[in-house]
Design a protein around this motif. Structure first.
Motif, PDB file in Angstrom:
ATOM      1  N   ASP A  35       0.912  -1.275  -0.097  1.00  0.00           N
ATOM      2  CA  ASP A  35       0.074   0.099  -0.089  1.00  0.00           C
ATOM      3  C   ASP A  35       0.940   1.308  -0.076  1.00  0.00           C
ATOM      4  O   ASP A  35       0.442   2.482   0.378  1.00  0.00           O
ATOM      5  CB  ASP A  35      -1.150   0.125   1.134  1.00  0.00           C
ATOM      6  CG  ASP A  35      -2.083  -1.162   1.090  1.00  0.00           C
ATOM      7  OD1 ASP A  35      -2.390  -1.400  -0.319  1.00  0.00           O
ATOM      8  OD2 ASP A  35      -2.473  -1.526   2.158  1.00  0.00           O
ATOM      9  N   LYS A  36       2.126   1.102  -0.385  1.00  0.00           N
ATOM     10  CA  LYS A  36       3.033   2.316  -0.378  1.00  0.00           C
ATOM     11  C   LYS A  36       3.426   2.461  -2.018  1.00  0.00           C
ATOM     12  O   LYS A  36       3.666   1.366  -2.615  1.00  0.00           O
ATOM     13  CB  LYS A  36       4.000   2.232   0.485  1.00  0.00           C
ATOM     14  CG  LYS A  36       3.889   2.309   2.096  1.00  0.00           C
ATOM     15  CD  LYS A  36       5.003   2.322   3.002  1.00  0.00           C
ATOM     16  CE  LYS A  36       4.440   2.468   4.315  1.00  0.00           C
ATOM     17  NZ  LYS A  36       5.789   2.171   5.114  1.00  0.00           N
ATOM     18  N   PHE A  49       1.882  -5.347  -7.870  1.00  0.00           N
ATOM     19  CA  PHE A  49       0.616  -4.388  -8.033  1.00  0.00           C
ATOM     20  C   PHE A  49       0.659  -3.233  -8.753  1.00  0.00           C
ATOM     21  O   PHE A  49       0.729  -2.028  -8.121  1.00  0.00           O
ATOM     22  CB  PHE A  49       0.071  -4.321  -6.571  1.00  0.00           C
ATOM     23  CG  PHE A  49      -0.189  -5.694  -5.880  1.00  0.00           C
ATOM     24  CD1 PHE A  49      -1.240  -6.456  -6.008  1.00  0.00           C
ATOM     25  CD2 PHE A  49       0.756  -6.129  -5.053  1.00  0.00           C
ATOM     26  CE1 PHE A  49      -1.288  -7.645  -5.268  1.00  0.00           C
ATOM     27  CE2 PHE A  49       0.791  -7.069  -4.236  1.00  0.00           C
ATOM     28  CZ  PHE A  49      -0.503  -7.931  -4.063  1.00  0.00           C
ATOM     29  N   PRO A  50       0.950  -3.243 -10.107  1.00  0.00           N
ATOM     30  CA  PRO A  50       1.276  -2.175 -10.732  1.00  0.00           C
ATOM     31  C   PRO A  50       0.030  -1.389 -10.815  1.00  0.00           C
ATOM     32  O   PRO A  50      -1.090  -1.831 -10.643  1.00  0.00           O
ATOM     33  CB  PRO A  50       1.437  -2.666 -12.207  1.00  0.00           C
ATOM     34  CG  PRO A  50       1.332  -3.997 -12.265  1.00  0.00           C
ATOM     35  CD  PRO A  50       0.901  -4.565 -10.838  1.00  0.00           C
ATOM     36  N   THR A  51       0.098   0.105 -10.844  1.00  0.00           N
ATOM     37  CA  THR A  51      -1.026   0.855 -10.803  1.00  0.00           C
ATOM     38  C   THR A  51      -1.072   1.421 -12.259  1.00  0.00           C
ATOM     39  O   THR A  51      -2.100   2.029 -12.740  1.00  0.00           O
ATOM     40  CB  THR A  51      -0.968   1.948  -9.654  1.00  0.00           C
ATOM     41  OG1 THR A  51       0.128   2.702 -10.068  1.00  0.00           O
ATOM     42  CG2 THR A  51      -1.126   1.578  -8.491  1.00  0.00           C
ATOM     43  N   HIS A  52       0.257   1.713 -13.001  1.00  0.00           N
ATOM     44  CA  HIS A  52       0.330   2.269 -14.171  1.00  0.00           C
ATOM     45  C   HIS A  52       1.090   1.605 -14.744  1.00  0.00           C
ATOM     46  O   HIS A  52       2.109   0.981 -14.535  1.00  0.00           O
ATOM     47  CB  HIS A  52       0.622   3.910 -13.928  1.00  0.00           C
ATOM     48  CG  HIS A  52      -0.314   4.593 -13.481  1.00  0.00           C
ATOM     49  ND1 HIS A  52      -0.525   4.665 -12.179  1.00  0.00           N
ATOM     50  CD2 HIS A  52      -1.305   5.367 -13.731  1.00  0.00           C
ATOM     51  CE1 HIS A  52      -1.350   5.348 -11.622  1.00  0.00           C
ATOM     52  NE2 HIS A  52      -2.027   6.067 -12.955  1.00  0.00           N
TER      53      HIS A  52
END
Length: 73
Positions: free
Chosen positions: A25-26, A61-64
């Protein structure tokens, strides 16, 4: 090139892309070249000596993501 949110669009399965995301979560600070597998996992692999394939599977956990630039000629 602009970053593409994984919530808006995913890359084609098996296509190497630059990714950035989260860890516990960071926000992550390093970029990873990864491929989206058909089971939803992101894979990192390298071809060594043209005939040896080393595959490292990790949970990320890629966000982009974004496509890499064209290689030099």
């Amino acid at each position: 090139m602009d970053w593409i949110s994984v919530e808006d669009e995913l890359p084609k399965v098996g296509t190497a892309v630059f990714t950035i995301g989260k860890f516990k979560d960071k926000p992550a600070t390093n970029h990873v070249v990864a491929q989206l597998n058909d089971d939803g996992k992101w894979l990192v692999g390298y071809t060594l000596n043209g005939d040896r394939y080393v595959l490292v599977v990790f949970e990320t956990f890629p966000t982009h993501w974004m496509p890499p630039p064209e290689p030099p000629k």
